[in-house]
Design a protein around this motif. Structure first.
Motif, PDB file in Angstrom:
ATOM      1  N   TRP A 265       0.825  -1.196   0.000  1.00  0.00           N
ATOM      2  CA  TRP A 265       0.000   0.000   0.000  1.00  0.00           C
ATOM      3  C   TRP A 265       0.864   1.253   0.000  1.00  0.00           C
ATOM      4  N   PRO A 266       0.391   2.313  -0.636  1.00  0.00           N
ATOM      5  CA  PRO A 266       1.193   3.546  -0.703  1.00  0.00           C
ATOM      6  C   PRO A 266       1.658   4.000   0.671  1.00  0.00           C
ATOM      7  N   ILE A 269       4.550   1.931   1.796  1.00  0.00           N
ATOM      8  CA  ILE A 269       5.757   2.229   1.022  1.00  0.00           C
ATOM      9  C   ILE A 269       6.385   3.521   1.523  1.00  0.00           C
ATOM     10  N   GLU A 270       5.547   4.526   1.646  1.00  0.00           N
ATOM     11  CA  GLU A 270       6.051   5.838   2.064  1.00  0.00           C
ATOM     12  C   GLU A 270       6.722   5.750   3.444  1.00  0.00           C
ATOM     13  N   GLY A 290       1.329  -0.331  -4.833  1.00  0.00           N
ATOM     14  CA  GLY A 290       1.018   1.084  -4.678  1.00  0.00           C
ATOM     15  C   GLY A 290       2.166   1.995  -5.096  1.00  0.00           C
ATOM     16  N   ALA A 291       3.241   1.421  -5.616  1.00  0.00           N
ATOM     17  CA  ALA A 291       4.417   2.221  -5.967  1.00  0.00           C
ATOM     18  C   ALA A 291       4.123   3.336  -6.977  1.00  0.00           C
ATOM     19  N   GLU A 293       1.920   5.349  -6.969  1.00  0.00           N
ATOM     20  CA  GLU A 293       1.461   6.542  -6.251  1.00  0.00           C
ATOM     21  C   GLU A 293       2.569   7.139  -5.395  1.00  0.00           C
ATOM     22  N   MET A 294       3.735   6.523  -5.404  1.00  0.00           N
ATOM     23  CA  MET A 294       4.841   6.981  -4.563  1.00  0.00           C
ATOM     24  C   MET A 294       6.082   7.282  -5.400  1.00  0.00           C
ATOM     25  N   ASP A 319      -9.913   1.597  -8.161  1.00  0.00           N
ATOM     26  CA  ASP A 319      -8.814   1.485  -9.123  1.00  0.00           C
ATOM     27  C   ASP A 319      -9.319   0.875 -10.422  1.00  0.00           C
TER      28      ASP A 319
ATOM     29  N   ARG B 510      -1.139  14.072  -4.949  1.00  0.00           N
ATOM     30  CA  ARG B 510       0.032  13.201  -5.019  1.00  0.00           C
ATOM     31  C   ARG B 510       1.063  13.605  -3.975  1.00  0.00           C
ATOM     32  N   ASN B 517      -0.008  10.617   1.314  1.00  0.00           N
ATOM     33  CA  ASN B 517      -0.476   9.798   0.208  1.00  0.00           C
ATOM     34  C   ASN B 517      -1.973   9.678   0.300  1.00  0.00           C
ATOM     35  N   GLN B 518      -2.529   9.109  -0.742  1.00  0.00           N
ATOM     36  CA  GLN B 518      -3.978   9.069  -0.863  1.00  0.00           C
ATOM     37  C   GLN B 518      -4.647   8.372   0.318  1.00  0.00           C
TER      38      GLN B 518
END
Lengths: 466, 536
Positions: A265-266, A269-270, A290-291, A293-294, A319, B510, B517-518
């Protein structure tokens, strides 16, 4: 499956393989070290070196386990030695051996039989375990994967928060010593979910979930704080007591070994990438759906991604239907460094080439797609200097395909690991051959043998329903 | 602001506003995989009228008396057309549990009662060319529940999904799954046989008693108790009478042989063996009995009983004369059955025109709907798929899927729909953050109380039927998050709310713009709007 003839034509491949398969019902035998120089002629060579184009009508020479030279036909006089064995394979494609990444190949045999499962260990923090320790060399699964061109594997243990060392393995060889290429090929960290989940299986409130998450992250930090403190203490006092768990993080802390951050998930990842950067480690994102989005974060920090399977559902209902199929193309367009793993069960690693093809169908460049399962995974497993490309000096770990490697209808004709030819039989070809024999014995159907056996209760057969 | 939300069905992502159902459709110059005796036709046309296939051939335009009129013409140059794909083993759109596992025999339960027409997976599967699914009960009991054969009429309600004319079916199951329960008979494959025989014997006797009672004179009937209704035995009696077919989950050759013998003894024909992983070991026997085989293309090694599975299974059954199909048993795999068919070519060399039948005509035969579906022939339902390339190729993408002459999926319309849905989400959130927020209403309590606790209620919050592997809980006490994360959360909320209030779709925000993030954005929104237990 060495052939004594000097010149060896592909037209006879099918016959040769079939005869061999029937003749040898035993398990697959690893071949001895390469004795004879090999020359592959008139093949479509896919070098997979950065920026290299395919050589549609090429040749490759390999000897003593390593690639000597390659080029476009015609091959120059004297490039290959006079007694080299030649394979003329027009219409065939030659690639580096494919990599199964983020896989449990060898650690598990039968998913629902616990005794065959060595993928998991107790506890949340067990960095000291190594996948290479228990990748069963006689597992029936890797030979099946080899029939999809997968000759190498980046094997991951799957449990815990700090889960242990992934290992880079050859999928051929007698022992774990023969098979291990890099035992400490990344430290697995399973990052907690950052966002609360609403689902029927999740009984905890959002607040409770957030508290759990924060606790989990704090525990990870505490663990690495302690490991760093331990290493400082050891440096100050080399005679002090040794701690196997903290000792096993030395590679990560000294930046020799990457942290393999399991994060799809983003938010995961973040948070995980920022965590690794803050601590000064080398992050690799594993999962990575989710990459896309990152991208700014990943790109700015040069973080590679192992996309663990695209044959999966989109993360969210909102999505697009093809969102996951398009992940590799999106990462490629952003200039990210990434590899593709099957994300499938180890028994189904053979879906890897077709998953690459699907990514190509959704916008990924076909040559880059091949690099995503050869050169890049080899680099991420820390053995890119020897594996993953067809180039002089590299290991002769090669696959000869009947056609486009990504198409399901394509067959692996021959394969070599470090120049040693791979036996392409497996448990499934053995069962297939066994029951082809039954077909032969039973055709046409024998009414006596095939008649139903008498059954209980007898009254049933005598008194059929009107 | 509510007016900005389009009234779609389902009222959710990819909901349908107005269906595309032209009176007639003409696809020209395509490669047409008929899945009939005509095989694969190059540069051919397909003509559809009133939901039925009218003709397949060349230059069909010239056969249209009165010209094209309002016929929708699709240029199929470079494209491929196949029949709609059929999945003979699906658990999609079954709301509230696939298994009724409390008893060893549950013939009385019906999947049709829990058909969910709003499951997004129907739409996702349409996007992979699927048009028909055999919704099966699970495999937790030797005699399971009744199946439901549906057309993927996305955008309609549940009464529109069932495929009229399909023979009723029932799920049976053998092997490891049904003997897994520790406190219930049967505990072995031996007991499975005796249980099934016992129930069929009871069903036969129950039906005989009914027939006998019905034949009595009225005054005789008045003097005795009528046989009790029994939905379980009635269902099993329908099998004995050939009015219902068995779809039997099976793995090992011995259990397959066992059920064949039971069926032979009770004089009925098994519809299909499902999964049928060791079918290749006993293909001649399955062919003799006349059962169909609907298997995985190449799954294996996940259970002890599946160690001997081989990907040549389909081809060996097909060669023995068994009507053979490949199914999904998976919401995800059902989106790409076309390339499953390619495995019949890879393993055993089934000709391509026959391989496509593994996911079209053959499952149609197995469900007894082949007079309507499964091939492209005049008179059949206009269920067809337009592909960007050879459908057996991994590079092929599904461009359009038509069911009964109605376009249920279109790649470019899909893109527009997505933009529409993004706007809808923005509108709803703006609404939530303004009016609802002020009035103090609009809270649904959050956490698990949304629409069937499954999706939709809280947009953007992850939904999943299975726990994510990534979800880890650590028991040790801890600080409340790292300072870094705390700062991130704080910043993101302020920045995000500012952007949402100015009308920007949070999905479009973004990292770099707001430092978040979302997903975390949604998180922040629901903290503020009371998505979890009241407005703050």
């Amino acid at each position: 499956m060495m052939n004594n003839r000097k010149s060896w034509f592909v037209a006879s491949v099918v016959v040769t393989i079939t005869v061999n398969a029937t003749a040898r019902q035993s398990s697959e035998i690893p071949a001895p070290k390469q004795q004879t120089q090999m020359v592959l002629r008139h093949v479509d060579v896919r070098p997979c070196t950065p920026g290299a184009k395919p050589i549609p009508n090429g040749w490759v020479v390999f000897d003593k386990g390593c690639i000597v030279a390659l080029g476009a036909e015609p091959i120059g006089l004297g490039v290959a030695s006079a007694n080299a064995m030649e394979i003329d394979a027009p219409g065939h494609v030659l690639t580096p051996g494919l990599w199964a990444s983020a896989t449990t190949l060898g650690l598990i045999e039968t998913a629902q039989v616990e005794a065959t499962d060595d993928t998991s260990e107790f506890g949340d923090f067990h960095p000291e375990i190594k996948a290479s320790t228990a990748t069963n060399p006689d597992s029936d699964l890797p030979p099946v994967a080899r029939n999809a061109g997968i000759l190498m594997a980046h094997v991951f243990p799957v449990s815990g928060v700090v889960g242990g060392h992934a290992s880079a393995m050859r999928l051929d060889g007698w022992t774990i010593m023969d098979r291990t290429v890099n035992a400490e090929a990344g430290m697995i960290v399973h990052w907690p979910m950052m966002e609360p989940v609403q689902s029927r299986w999740q009984s905890k409130s959002f607040d409770e979930q957030r508290k759990d998450r924060d606790k989990a992250i704090a525990a990870i930090d505490r663990f690495f704080d302690a490991a760093e403190a331990y290493l400082r203490a050891r440096a100050a006092d080399p005679g002090g007591a040794k701690d196997a768990r903290y000792e096993s993080l030395r590679g990560v802390i000294e930046k020799r070994e990457p942290v393999l951050l399991d994060a799809n998930w983003p938010g995961q990842i973040e948070a995980s990438v920022l965590w690794a950067i803050r601590r000064g480690y080398r992050p690799v994102v594993v999962g990575g759906l989710g990459a896309p989005e990152m991208i700014p974060l990943l790109k700015a920090n040069g973080v590679p991604v192992i996309v663990r399977g695209i044959n999966r559902m989109p993360l969210r209902e909102s999505d697009g239907v093809s969102a996951v199929f398009e992940v590799p193309a999106k990462l490629a367009n952003a200039g990210l460094n990434f590899s593709i793993a099957s994300g499938d069960e180890p028994a189904h690693e053979r879906s890897l080439p077709s998953q690459c093809g699907r990514a190509v169908g959704h916008g990924l460049d076909v040559n880059q797609a091949l690099e995503c399962v050869t050169r890049v995974p080899a680099e991420l497993a820390g053995v890119g200097a020897h594996y993953g490309t067809v180039a002089p000096g590299m290991s002769a770990t090669l696959v000869l395909w009947s056609g486009d490697p990504f198409e399901i209808t394509t067959v692996v004709r021959r394969a070599w690991v470090d120049g040693r030819e791979v036996d392409l039989n497996d448990r499934q070809t053995r069962m297939h051959n066994k029951y082809l024999e039954k077909e032969l014995q039973r055709a046409p159907a024998d009414p006596v043998i095939d008649a139903p056996v008498p059954v209980f209760p007898a009254s049933v057969t005598k008194d059929p329903h009107p | 602001m509510l007016a900005a939300i389009p009234r779609t069905f389902p009222l959710a992502d990819c909901g349908v506003e107005i269906g595309v159902a032209p009176k007639s459709v003409l696809v020209e110059h395509a490669t047409v995989w008929t899945a009939s005796e005509r095989g694969i036709l190059n540069d051919a046309d397909l003509l559809v009228k009133d939901g039925k296939i009218v003709a397949i051939g060349n230059n069909l335009r010239s056969t249209l008396l009165g010209g094209l009129g309002d016929t929708m013409v699709i240029d199929g140059t470079g494209l491929h057309v196949t029949p709609g794909l059929i999945d003979c083993h699906s658990h999609t759109g079954i709301d509230g549990g696939v298994n009724e596992s409390t008893q060893n025999v549950t013939a009385e339960v019906r999947i049709a009662d829990v058909l969910d027409p709003e499951d997004i997976n129907w739409y996702r599967q349409l996007a992979g060319g699927l048009t028909v699914a055999n919704q099966l009960h699970g495999s937790s009991n030797p005699i399971g529940g009744q199946n439901s054969v549906v057309k993927l009429r996305w955008g309609e309600n549940s009464s529109a999904f069932p495929l009229q004319g399909a023979i009723p079916g029932i799920k049976f199951a053998l092997g490891e799954n049904v003997v897994r329960s520790k406190n219930r008979y049967p505990g072995s494959r031996l007991g499975v046989e005796t249980l099934i025989r016992d129930r069929f014997q009871s069903a036969r006797e129950w039906r005989a008693a009914q027939v006998k009672y019905a034949a009595l004179l009225p005054d005789e009937r008045a003097r005795m108790m009528p046989p009790q209704p029994d939905y379980e035995l009635q269902t099993l009696a329908e099998i004995l009478e050939g009015k219902r077919i068995v779809h039997c989950h099976s793995y090992r050759q011995d259990e397959i042989a066992m059920l064949i013998h039971v069926a032979d003894d009770f004089k009925f024909q098994i519809g299909t063996f499902q999964h049928v992983l060791e079918g290749y070991k006993i293909a001649d026997e399955i062919a003799r009995h006349g059962a169909g085989a609907s298997g995985f293309s190449d799954w294996w090694a996940y259970k002890m009983e599946v160690m001997d599975a081989i990907p040549w299974n389909g081809q060996m059954l097909w060669k023995a004369g068994v009507v053979t199909s490949f199914n999904s048993d998976s919401d995800e795999l059902a989106r790409r059955l076309n390339t499953e068919a390619a495995k019949a070519v890879r393993y055993g060399g089934v000709p391509r025109e026959e391989a496509i039948k593994f996911v079209t005509l053959n499952p149609a035969k197995q469900l007894r709907i082949d007079s309507k579906c499964g091939s492209l022939e005049p008179g059949k339902d206009a269920d067809f798929v337009i592909w960007s390339a050879d459908p057996l190729s991994v590079y092929a993408c599904c461009m359009q899927t038509w069911v009964d002459g109605v376009r249920r999926f279109d790649m470019s319309a899909d893109q527009m729909m997505r933009e529409r849905d993004a706007k809808t989400r923005t509108a709803i959130i703006a609404l939530a953050t303004s009016e609802w927020g002020k009035s103090g209403g609009g809270s649904d309590g959050g956490g698990g109380k949304g629409r069937r606790g499954k999706r939709g209620a809280v947009p953007g919050v992850q939904d999943s039927d299975t726990p994510p592997v990534d979800d880890v809980n650590v028991s040790q006490g801890a600080r409340s998050g790292t300072p870094l994360l705390a700062r991130m959360r704080l910043n993101q909320r302020d920045r995000l709310m500012e952007m949402v209030r100015s009308g920007i779709d949070p999905a479009a925000i973004r990292p770099g713009e707001c430092g978040c993030n979302q997903m975390d954005s949604w998180d922040a929104i629901f903290e503020i709007t009371g998505g979890e237990g009241g407005v703050r």
